[in-house]
Design a protein around this motif. Sequence first.
Motif, PDB file in Angstrom:
ATOM      1  N   ALA A 153      -6.686  12.408 -10.358  1.00 57.70           N
ATOM      2  CA  ALA A 153      -7.060  12.499  -8.946  1.00 57.70           C
ATOM      3  C   ALA A 153      -5.973  13.256  -8.188  1.00 57.70           C
ATOM      4  O   ALA A 153      -4.859  13.451  -8.683  1.00 57.70           O
ATOM      5  N   VAL A 154      -6.311  13.670  -6.977  1.00 57.86           N
ATOM      6  CA  VAL A 154      -5.320  14.258  -6.071  1.00 57.86           C
ATOM      7  C   VAL A 154      -4.568  13.107  -5.413  1.00 57.86           C
ATOM      8  O   VAL A 154      -5.176  12.240  -4.784  1.00 57.86           O
ATOM      9  N   MET A 199     -11.859  -1.315  -3.168  1.00 60.49           N
ATOM     10  CA  MET A 199     -10.849  -1.371  -4.223  1.00 60.49           C
ATOM     11  C   MET A 199     -10.892  -2.722  -4.941  1.00 60.49           C
ATOM     12  O   MET A 199     -10.838  -2.793  -6.175  1.00 60.49           O
ATOM     13  N   ASP A 200     -10.999  -3.793  -4.168  1.00 62.62           N
ATOM     14  CA  ASP A 200     -11.050  -5.132  -4.754  1.00 62.62           C
ATOM     15  C   ASP A 200     -12.254  -5.267  -5.674  1.00 62.62           C
ATOM     16  O   ASP A 200     -12.163  -5.835  -6.771  1.00 62.62           O
ATOM     17  N   LYS A 201     -13.379  -4.729  -5.253  1.00 57.57           N
ATOM     18  CA  LYS A 201     -14.606  -4.779  -6.064  1.00 57.57           C
ATOM     19  C   LYS A 201     -14.417  -3.993  -7.364  1.00 57.57           C
ATOM     20  O   LYS A 201     -14.804  -4.450  -8.440  1.00 57.57           O
ATOM     21  N   ALA A 202     -13.805  -2.817  -7.245  1.00 59.18           N
ATOM     22  CA  ALA A 202     -13.592  -1.985  -8.428  1.00 59.18           C
ATOM     23  C   ALA A 202     -12.674  -2.675  -9.429  1.00 59.18           C
ATOM     24  O   ALA A 202     -12.902  -2.627 -10.643  1.00 59.18           O
ATOM     25  N   LEU A 203     -11.645  -3.344  -8.928  1.00 56.19           N
ATOM     26  CA  LEU A 203     -10.701  -4.032  -9.804  1.00 56.19           C
ATOM     27  C   LEU A 203     -11.356  -5.226 -10.489  1.00 56.19           C
ATOM     28  O   LEU A 203     -11.149  -5.461 -11.687  1.00 56.19           O
ATOM     29  N   ASN A 237      -6.082   7.339  -7.695  1.00 54.50           N
ATOM     30  CA  ASN A 237      -4.700   7.247  -8.146  1.00 54.50           C
ATOM     31  C   ASN A 237      -4.158   5.833  -7.950  1.00 54.50           C
ATOM     32  O   ASN A 237      -3.471   5.287  -8.817  1.00 54.50           O
ATOM     33  N   SER A 238      -4.489   5.225  -6.791  1.00 53.84           N
ATOM     34  CA  SER A 238      -4.041   3.856  -6.531  1.00 53.84           C
ATOM     35  C   SER A 238      -4.660   2.898  -7.545  1.00 53.84           C
ATOM     36  O   SER A 238      -3.995   1.983  -8.049  1.00 53.84           O
ATOM     37  N   TYR A 239      -5.940   3.102  -7.842  1.00 49.12           N
ATOM     38  CA  TYR A 239      -6.620   2.255  -8.826  1.00 49.12           C
ATOM     39  C   TYR A 239      -5.917   2.328 -10.181  1.00 49.12           C
ATOM     40  O   TYR A 239      -5.672   1.295 -10.822  1.00 49.12           O
ATOM     41  N   GLU A 261       4.358  -1.617  -6.830  1.00 49.88           N
ATOM     42  CA  GLU A 261       4.263  -1.605  -5.372  1.00 49.88           C
ATOM     43  C   GLU A 261       2.827  -1.379  -4.909  1.00 49.88           C
ATOM     44  O   GLU A 261       2.374  -1.970  -3.922  1.00 49.88           O
ATOM     45  N   THR A 262       2.091  -0.518  -5.620  1.00 48.55           N
ATOM     46  CA  THR A 262       0.680  -0.305  -5.278  1.00 48.55           C
ATOM     47  C   THR A 262      -0.129  -1.569  -5.542  1.00 48.55           C
ATOM     48  O   THR A 262      -1.029  -1.919  -4.779  1.00 48.55           O
TER      49      THR A 262
END
Length: 546
Positions: A397-398, A422-426, A440-442, A458-459
């Motif tokens: 990702a960028v 994000m929570d759902k994806a995790l 990228n955060s994921y 940290e992320t």
Amino acid sequence: MGIKKIVFGMGAIAVAGLLLAACGAQNSADTSTKVDTAELKPYGKYKEPITFTIGKQQRDRSSLFKGDTINNNPATRYLKQETNISVKIAWEAADFPQKVSLVMSTQDLPDVMGVYQDQFTQLANNDLLADLTEVYKKAASPTVKKNMSSYSQNMIKIASRDGKLLGIPSPYPYGEENMLWIRKDWLDKVGLPVPETLDDVENAAKTFIAKDISGTGKTMGITLTPQISGHDGAQMDGDLWFNQFNAFPSSMIKKDGKVVYGSIQPETKQTLTMLARWYKEGLIDKEFATRTDDEKKALLAKQMGIYVAPFWGLDFTNSYEADKNANWIAILPVLKKGDKFISTHPAPVFRYIVVKKGYKHPEAVMRAINNVVDFNESRGSANAFRRAEAKKAGQPAVSLSWLLDPIDVQITNAHSTDSVTMDKALKNNDPSGLKDSQINSYSLIKAYMDHKDRKGLETYLASQVGAKTANSKNVTFIDKAFYGQTKAMTQMGPNLQKLENEAFIKIIMGQAPISSFDTYVKQWKAQGGDTIVKEVQDAVDKGQVQ
């Protein structure tokens, strides 16, 4: 990560003011800004290339793809593709306020800058800024307008002078308020539930110390910054404790419809009483008033398990290197069960994108901002463009920081739902529903969750908080009455702040009785405090916020 407001030195302001006074009048008459009405629209591609110059603060370039530069990267390429606009960097400066002071004094301004409050005020007062009222009204995108209006304060009004919009404001993002972090692994070891109230936190601190949970023989409870309170987003700031008592030290707030200074209110005295008791009972670091930040970081590594910080102020992450079992979680403790967590919003605007008076395409600046916001949020065509750029670079990702955008502007929605997706994806182990800007955060979060990869820590911690305070129904936010500086504040503020810090520290450390608070209040009022409150009241009556 949020950017804290940079204070523009008063010496620099004075010099700039004198020089501008001498040359401002002769230049302002022939620098009126004319808008290209045919191009006064949010989107579209100019037939002929448009270029404007920008002055920037020097930023870390580590988020650039290999081979890319600050002048040639996915964000600049997207802007060029969509609009035929290029942005030329006039200069970058490590000491940004000093550089702005210099260009103000010579009036050698670039076409565009992202400036802080004090510079914005000086530029506006000296008639050096383009009027962007019509530009914003007709050319700001629906996304920008929706995001801007999602905040509790009127951002456009704050950025206006005498009815003229003199800068495009970057709202200070919500969700960056201080929270209480506590080691869940320590709670589990001593058999305590996650604290809900201040009494619960007190009990946890006592238990950690009594059982020497750190195993160092020197387990500590809570620490404070020597400035005690009033510093939005500052680690170890005491506001979290004060706020739960409806106390707002070092802040101008409204009480019964009138401006008052939070530090001299009875609720502040009530909180100091609690903190003094905590100190006496050994719950607060005995040397908090003299320890350096580095010393406190060292304490956090092994000896402390309770810490106040925003989600991006993660000094305590070195404890993960000291103890592989460390598990910090963020909590929002209240005064008593059933209460809402109380916090304050930071200054509404942390920066302004300003356009030099006389620049012939101010609408192009607005169009560039629209596209930069879309790029950062992966909106519309930007999402596919970002993914194509990442594929070409062989990256997932960028991950380009918005600080390296052609215009370094951040206009996010106050109530972003990114943390929800994000929570759902995790939970589902499925990132397919995420935008490119989240991928990228994921990846970093999953790397930590699955393999304890320190690069993702940290992320991961930030994801545990997300926009917790911004979206929670269990939080009450208080907007301060005034965030700026008045003449009396400039003249008398430093001495009054010193008076306050000394009084608060002495009370907390037991060097003065709680009754000395009343003496402090009288001294504060007599030594200029009443004058400051009057000036702030006058400013607020005129609709000024910062």
